[in-house]
Motif scaffolding. Structure first.
Motif, short mmCIF file in Angstrom:
data_model
loop_
_atom_site.label_atom_id
_atom_site.label_comp_id
_atom_site.label_asym_id
_atom_site.label_seq_id
_atom_site.Cartn_x
_atom_site.Cartn_y
_atom_site.Cartn_z
N ARG A 1 0.84 -1.19 0.00
CA ARG A 1 0.00 0.00 0.00
C ARG A 1 0.87 1.23 0.00
O ARG A 1 1.79 1.35 0.78
N GLY A 2 0.53 2.17 -0.81
CA GLY A 2 1.26 3.43 -0.84
C GLY A 2 0.34 4.57 -0.45
O GLY A 2 -0.84 4.54 -0.77
N GLY A 3 0.86 5.54 0.26
CA GLY A 3 0.05 6.67 0.70
C GLY A 3 -0.40 7.53 -0.47
O GLY A 3 -1.56 7.74 -0.70
N GLY A 4 0.56 8.00 -1.26
CA GLY A 4 0.23 8.85 -2.39
C GLY A 4 -0.34 10.18 -1.96
O GLY A 4 -0.42 10.50 -0.79
N ARG A 5 -0.74 10.96 -2.93
CA ARG A 5 -1.33 12.28 -2.65
C ARG A 5 -2.78 12.27 -3.08
O ARG A 5 -3.14 11.67 -4.08
N CYS A 6 -3.57 12.96 -2.32
CA CYS A 6 -4.98 13.12 -2.64
C CYS A 6 -5.12 14.42 -3.42
O CYS A 6 -4.75 15.49 -2.91
N SER A 7 -5.64 14.37 -4.63
CA SER A 7 -5.67 15.54 -5.51
C SER A 7 -6.50 16.70 -4.97
O SER A 7 -6.27 17.83 -5.34
N TRP A 8 -7.45 16.44 -4.10
CA TRP A 8 -8.28 17.53 -3.60
C TRP A 8 -7.85 18.08 -2.25
O TRP A 8 -8.48 18.95 -1.69
N VAL A 9 -6.75 17.56 -1.70
CA VAL A 9 -6.23 18.07 -0.42
C VAL A 9 -5.13 19.09 -0.68
O VAL A 9 -4.14 18.80 -1.33
N ALA A 10 -5.33 20.31 -0.17
CA ALA A 10 -4.35 21.38 -0.33
C ALA A 10 -3.24 21.24 0.71
O ALA A 10 -2.07 21.47 0.43
N ALA A 11 -3.62 20.88 1.94
CA ALA A 11 -2.64 20.73 3.03
C ALA A 11 -3.21 19.79 4.08
O ALA A 11 -4.43 19.72 4.26
#
Length: 85
Positions: A1-11
């Motif tokens: 499993r990888g965390g990655g980035r959520c495209s709608w989270v700014a911070a």
């Protein structure tokens, strides 16, 4: 499993603390303008990507992160927000 980035989270910022005899993780999340999401959606996103012990036990949606004069997120202010003060 990888965390990655959520495209709608700014911070996002996390804070560890006691949670029923264990150490839990609480998350503060600011979304990009016009991309508001619910805590349930954020929780589902983390459940799909993070192992159980890394998932936040609580998610607080914030309009602004508590940023100090140095440009860093203020840890003491996060604790106060978590406590509701």
């Amino acid at each position: 499993r990888g965390g990655g980035r959520c495209s709608w989270v700014a911070a996002a910022a996390v804070l560890g603390g006691p949670d029923g005899g264990n150490v839990g993780v609480g998350a503060f999340v600011k979304t990009h303008p016009g991309q508001a999401r619910s805590r349930d959606e954020l929780s589902a996103w983390t459940s799909e990507r993070l192992t159980p012990y890394k998932r936040p036990s609580g998610i607080r949606l914030v309009e602004q992160m508590p940023i100090g004069t140095t440009g860093k997120i203020m840890k003491i202010r996060r604790k106060q927000l978590l406590a509701g003060t």
